[in-house]
Design a protein around this motif. Structure first.
Motif, PDB file in Angstrom:
ATOM      1  N   GLY A 255      -5.236   6.819  13.354  1.00  0.00           N
ATOM      2  CA  GLY A 255      -5.482   6.753  11.925  1.00  0.00           C
ATOM      3  C   GLY A 255      -4.585   5.715  11.297  1.00  0.00           C
ATOM      4  O   GLY A 255      -3.992   4.869  11.990  1.00  0.00           O
ATOM      5  N   ARG A 256      -4.462   5.767   9.990  1.00  0.00           N
ATOM      6  CA  ARG A 256      -3.710   4.759   9.242  1.00  0.00           C
ATOM      7  C   ARG A 256      -2.535   5.419   8.542  1.00  0.00           C
ATOM      8  O   ARG A 256      -2.689   6.421   7.837  1.00  0.00           O
ATOM      9  CB  ARG A 256      -4.616   4.069   8.230  1.00  0.00           C
ATOM     10  N   LEU A 257      -1.336   4.843   8.716  1.00  0.00           N
ATOM     11  CA  LEU A 257      -0.123   5.346   8.078  1.00  0.00           C
ATOM     12  C   LEU A 257       0.230   4.480   6.879  1.00  0.00           C
ATOM     13  O   LEU A 257       0.283   3.251   6.982  1.00  0.00           O
ATOM     14  CB  LEU A 257       1.037   5.353   9.071  1.00  0.00           C
ATOM     15  N   GLU A 258       0.474   5.134   5.738  1.00  0.00           N
ATOM     16  CA  GLU A 258       0.812   4.431   4.510  1.00  0.00           C
ATOM     17  C   GLU A 258       2.038   5.074   3.875  1.00  0.00           C
ATOM     18  O   GLU A 258       2.344   6.240   4.125  1.00  0.00           O
ATOM     19  CB  GLU A 258      -0.358   4.481   3.525  1.00  0.00           C
ATOM     20  N   ALA A 259       2.738   4.308   3.038  1.00  0.00           N
ATOM     21  CA  ALA A 259       3.937   4.797   2.359  1.00  0.00           C
ATOM     22  C   ALA A 259       3.743   4.707   0.855  1.00  0.00           C
ATOM     23  O   ALA A 259       3.042   3.825   0.345  1.00  0.00           O
ATOM     24  CB  ALA A 259       5.158   3.985   2.785  1.00  0.00           C
ATOM     25  N   LEU A 260       4.378   5.634   0.149  1.00  0.00           N
ATOM     26  CA  LEU A 260       4.241   5.717  -1.299  1.00  0.00           C
ATOM     27  C   LEU A 260       5.011   4.601  -2.002  1.00  0.00           C
ATOM     28  O   LEU A 260       6.184   4.371  -1.715  1.00  0.00           O
ATOM     29  CB  LEU A 260       4.774   7.077  -1.783  1.00  0.00           C
ATOM     30  N   ARG A 261       4.339   3.962  -2.951  1.00  0.00           N
ATOM     31  CA  ARG A 261       4.977   2.999  -3.847  1.00  0.00           C
ATOM     32  C   ARG A 261       4.727   3.446  -5.282  1.00  0.00           C
ATOM     33  O   ARG A 261       3.567   3.599  -5.688  1.00  0.00           O
ATOM     34  CB  ARG A 261       4.442   1.588  -3.643  1.00  0.00           C
TER      35      ARG A 261
END
Length: 456
Positions: A255-261
């Motif tokens: 899957g795809r890993l994203e970080a909060l901005r």
């Protein structure tokens, strides 16, 4: 030695129950089936000293020790490992409960999780999980290794399909501390059939100092916290799986890993006012989830940067949102402001981030005990909070109307009579029927089952 939160509150005469909270405490009980019943007089009365000197509870409650560090595992695989930490309870058939228990073992651990063929990731890793099966009468019918060869298994979270995601709170790579494999991953553990787990790291979910996870039951998105004490501090992540809600093993599909901005907010500690909202926050793809050369929190997230937070720990799903906790922030260690804790909520549908609660200094607020850590929604209403700080260690309850009450106190002194020391509580969780509270003491590693008049 720095001044602790307990010392500061003591000077103001506010240590103990009845502490006031700033922010919308009621939000924290979203999804709790008995939340509406919480209120009135708080708690179950004062704690009664345990003649055995092990666990103090309110009158009418009783405990049973299910497992103790160093005693033989019922499977015969070796001694019960130490450093009992995060834990969850799952249905195990008529009247039975299956527990999965983390062991936050580092290279110097005295009682490692025994290496078992087919369940061991790295023979040099001393952490992992054990699984217990408890019958309706409170007896342990089974106890075995569920995964071994991992490292510093701190917290994690349950899945909607009744498995456990155990998290490594380390970034050590192969060749460090004697390890033969890279660490810093999440692993899925099946409490019913641990042999299915196979010690397979869920690499797409990132390699970093994991703390806890929570899954949105509607779309299968996984939210992850990173417990980084030093700068640059940790990030709050979401993982969008290729096979959402696919059952055991589906997260291995990637899957795809994203970080909060949060635009304009580099450090969550700078936000001080409960109720502050940020609309339409952003999620930024993680450049290298495996952190091959650079830890994720050091990586380049482009011109907008990324949002950090010191000591991102607890994480759970309630109602239509995910909650996550910053345990504390200290300017002396690089944060933009001091606080004794924040609770944030994120609503996926609106992409709204809200600061629910802030705990002092600079306000007249506090929180139960010193350094609250693991949190569980209680089926009877309210929260149960594990204390992790200096001095006496408790499990505290918190009601919707901001009342704090003691539920348990650890009396196992691991220090001396002159300088006593008590291990922290961890892994508080409830049986599916809500009649038993299970909780660990970290040192000496002990797992308790607590029963009594919860309806009171």
């Amino acid at each position: 030695m720095s001044v602790t939160r307990r010392q500061i509150l003591a000077r103001g005469g506010t240590v103990g129950a009845g502490i006031a909270f700033a922010g919308s405490v009621e939000q924290l009980f979203a999804g709790s089936p008995a939340a509406a019943a919480v209120g009135g007089s708080a708690g179950y009365g004062p704690l009664v000293p345990d003649p055995a000197g092990i666990l103090d509870l309110p009158r009418g409650f009783r405990y049973k020790i299910l497992s103790r560090e160093g005693e033989p595992l019922r499977s015969g695989e070796g001694p019960v490992p130490g450093n009992a930490d995060g834990m969850a309870a799952f249905p195990g058939g008529p009247g039975r409960v299956r527990l999965v228990r983390n062991h936050e073992n580092r290279p110097d651990a005295e009682h490692r999780v025994p290496a078992v063929e087919g369940l061991t990731y790295d023979p040099e890793g001393k952490g992992g999980c054990t699984a217990l099966e408890v019958s309706a009468d409170g007896r342990v019918r089974g106890e075995r290794v569920a995964i071994a060869g991992t490292a510093v298994n701190c917290a994690g979270g349950p899945t909607p399909w009744n498995t456990w995601l155990t998290c490594e709170e380390t970034e050590d790579k192969a060749g460090t501390n004697g390890y033969t494999e890279d660490h810093g991953f999440i692993f899925e553990v099946d409490p019913a059939r641990p042999e299915r787990s196979g010690a397979v790291p869920l690499t797409a979910m990132g390699r970093f100092q994991h703390e806890a996870v929570a899954i949105d039951p509607r779309d299968g998105v996984v939210y992850e916290t990173e417990d980084a004490f030093d700068k640059p501090f940790g990030l709050f992540y979401r993982f969008l799986p290729e096979r959402p809600r696919g059952g055991f093993g589906s997260l291995r599909a990637g899957g795809r890993l994203e970080a909060l901005r949060v635009p304009g907010v580099a450090d969550l500690s700078a936000v001080r006012e409960p109720g502050t909202r940020f609309e339409r926050v952003q999620w930024v793809p993680v450049p290298d989830p495996l952190a091959r050369q650079t830890p994720i929190r050091f990586q380049d997230f482009g011109s907008g940067g990324i949002t950090h937070g010191q000591k991102l720990e607890g994480c759970y799903w309630g109602g239509d949102r995910v909650y996550f906790v910053c345990s504390f922030a200290r300017e002396s260690e690089g944060s933009q402001a001091d606080h004794f804790g924040q609770v944030w909520s994120y609503e996926p549908r609106s992409r709204r981030l809200t600061l629910v609660i802030v705990f002092g200094p600079g306000t007249d607020t506090g929180k139960p005990g010193e350094s609250p850590d693991n949190i569980a929604l209680a089926p009877q209403g309210g929260l149960m909070v594990c204390e992790d700080g200096d001095g006496a260690q408790h499990v505290f309850g918190v009601t919707r109307d901001r009342k704090v009450y003691p539920m348990a106190r650890n009396r196992q002194n691991t220090g001396t009579q002159e300088k006593p020391s008590w291990g922290e509580f961890a892994g508080v969780t409830f049986s599916p029927n809500g009649r038993t509270m299970f909780v660990n003491v970290y040192d000496p590693g002990t797992t308790f089952a607590v029963t009594g008049p919860w309806h009171r």
